[in-house]
Write an enzyme that holds these catalytic residues in place. Sequence first.
Site, PDB file in Angstrom:
ATOM      1  N   ASP A 305       2.387   1.518  -6.158  1.00  0.00           N
ATOM      2  CA  ASP A 305       2.172   1.906  -5.158  1.00  0.00           C
ATOM      3  C   ASP A 305       4.034   2.692  -5.193  1.00  0.00           C
ATOM      4  O   ASP A 305       4.793   2.008  -5.461  1.00  0.00           O
ATOM      5  CB  ASP A 305       2.294   1.350  -3.944  1.00  0.00           C
ATOM      6  N   GLU A 358       0.762   5.838  -8.504  1.00  0.00           N
ATOM      7  CA  GLU A 358       0.598   6.353  -6.949  1.00  0.00           C
ATOM      8  C   GLU A 358       2.108   7.487  -6.967  1.00  0.00           C
ATOM      9  O   GLU A 358       2.949   6.910  -6.505  1.00  0.00           O
ATOM     10  CB  GLU A 358       0.407   6.018  -6.202  1.00  0.00           C
TER      11      GLU A 358
END
Length: 628
Positions: A305, A358
């Site tokens: 993330d 990401e």
Amino acid sequence: MRSFPPTLDKRDLLLFSQGNHGRLYERLGAHPGTLEGIHGVSFAVWAPAAREVSVVENGRTHPMRQLDRSGIWEMFLPDASNGLRYNYQITTDVGEKVTKTDPYAFATEAPPGTGPVVFSPRYQFSDEEWMLQRVQWDAATSPLSIYEVHLGSWRRHPDGRPLTYRELASTLPQYVADMGFTHVEFLPVAEHPFGGSWGYQITNYFAPTARFGTPDEFRHLVDALHLTGVGVIIDWVPAHFPKDGWALARFDGTALYEDADPQRGQHPDWGTLVFDYARPEVRNFLISNTFFWAEQFHIDGFRVDAVASMLYLDYSRKEGEWTPNRRGGRENLEAVAFLSELTTKLHTEHPDVLIIAEESGAWPGVTRPVRDGGLGFDFKWNLGWMHDTLEHFDREADRRRDHPDDLTFTLMYAWSERYILPLSHDEVVHEKRSLLHKMPGNRDQQLASLRSLLGYMWAYPGKQLLFMGDEIAQEREWDHNSSIDWELLGLPGHAGMQHLVGDLNRLYAGLPELWQRDASPEAFQWTAQADGRNGIVSFVRTGSHSSFVICVCNLGPVTWSDFRIGVPAPGPLQEVLNTDASNYGGKSRTNPATTTTPQPAQGLPHSTTITLAPTTTLWLHNPDPVKV
């Protein structure tokens, strides 16, 4: 109290200080076992600036000893066992006593409790066949279709309680398999105090959240998914952690896990702390954590993330709020080195485990090997594709043809990385509207647009990710406190959407043209690019044996009869997908199988004619390629 020998040796301490102890979780934390014939639990924690450290359990305090100058404190507590609730009491260098969790705890109390719990796994996996097959699997040249899931809100009991890991294991795997997805991706499952963070503000990186059951029950869920033929990816958060005083923040009274520089150690958007990637012990903590999930829980992949927030020193910071690196640039060189080390070490030990970034910026070479100057990820989320595509479909149907760049620009960089196309949870929260309500028009038009979008997405270069609920055209934004509105399946348009997504996955898996050459620009060709005349977009995906799939999207409000499209080669064509078919909630009749003619069209040597209903995506396939 009897004195026991340390459970860490000099090699452990050396590797830890170097940041090279890949299985540090086997040494730090709380481990039941037998030492010198006595059953008990060994405890070890890193707190280099502490004056004193003790284990506290049941109101009793047990002083620990420091091992050399490693900063690790250790003790063996006889007669302790599984299920013991404990904490660490740390006396800081200024004499303050603070109570802290165990950063390496394998289980915790269920929130709002925060205490670590001694836990030794007993679950025996049954997924040997899956794990053996995984070694042979090449994700880049295989179908990969991901169903993103928040465990607490996928399905709930009538009284609002979320399903437990065991209850999920009896329902979720078969649903995902029946829908044709190859993998689930769980929002972070590590323990976190605030449910509204969805798991992205982690306090216990080695403990599956106790909200839904024990760590062994989470193992059972992973095992059940594998036995149904579904892989498991988890979101993993090495970018930041919350400031809760009982957790990692200023763990020994100093900035230990976080960067001591406030310009680098605090995240302005999320009110969280940023890891100190320059510190070997912190890098060791994080990399060992990925080994832990891969080895202890058989996790098949990690979606890392907020990578962009790690890579750039000026991320969400104004001028004067950040300091350039030693080279004068905005790159966080220590974070770059950490990510390169992470992908290298994890791929070395577990080459069959996926690592997905990401990364919302334009960092070059995210999926390029580290040896070639890249970061070494297997895939990167294509957030540019997501933004441009949703912007295009958000337009009124008669205006889409005026904005072809929404769709065509993404092909300028489609092969610069290996991509996943994400329609994730982030797109259906915070007043962004559900996917269905992003579409313009009345309800029938909204459903038609969403069906067409998904048909376009599954044919486009890259792998697919869809958030739970979008497969049934969820009406409202996602709410982490309530279930998907499964009752919508009583309505034809929503049941039809679910049917479509299942068919998309099954068709996609059976058409190698759509996944075998994802990273090959020569395997893709635009044939119509929404040229402002007719609002039609079409492209060809070619396979390795003269086979091809043509994707044709009529994104406008007009029906086209006998519309001529270009075809790469002669031979019969079969319509394999029509998003406006009646079984999906549409109104179209399918195009019959057709044979191409040698009349050129759209830059291709052959052509055929088809009928296109408004806001419809078609797939045409040549089942028996003619060798030319």
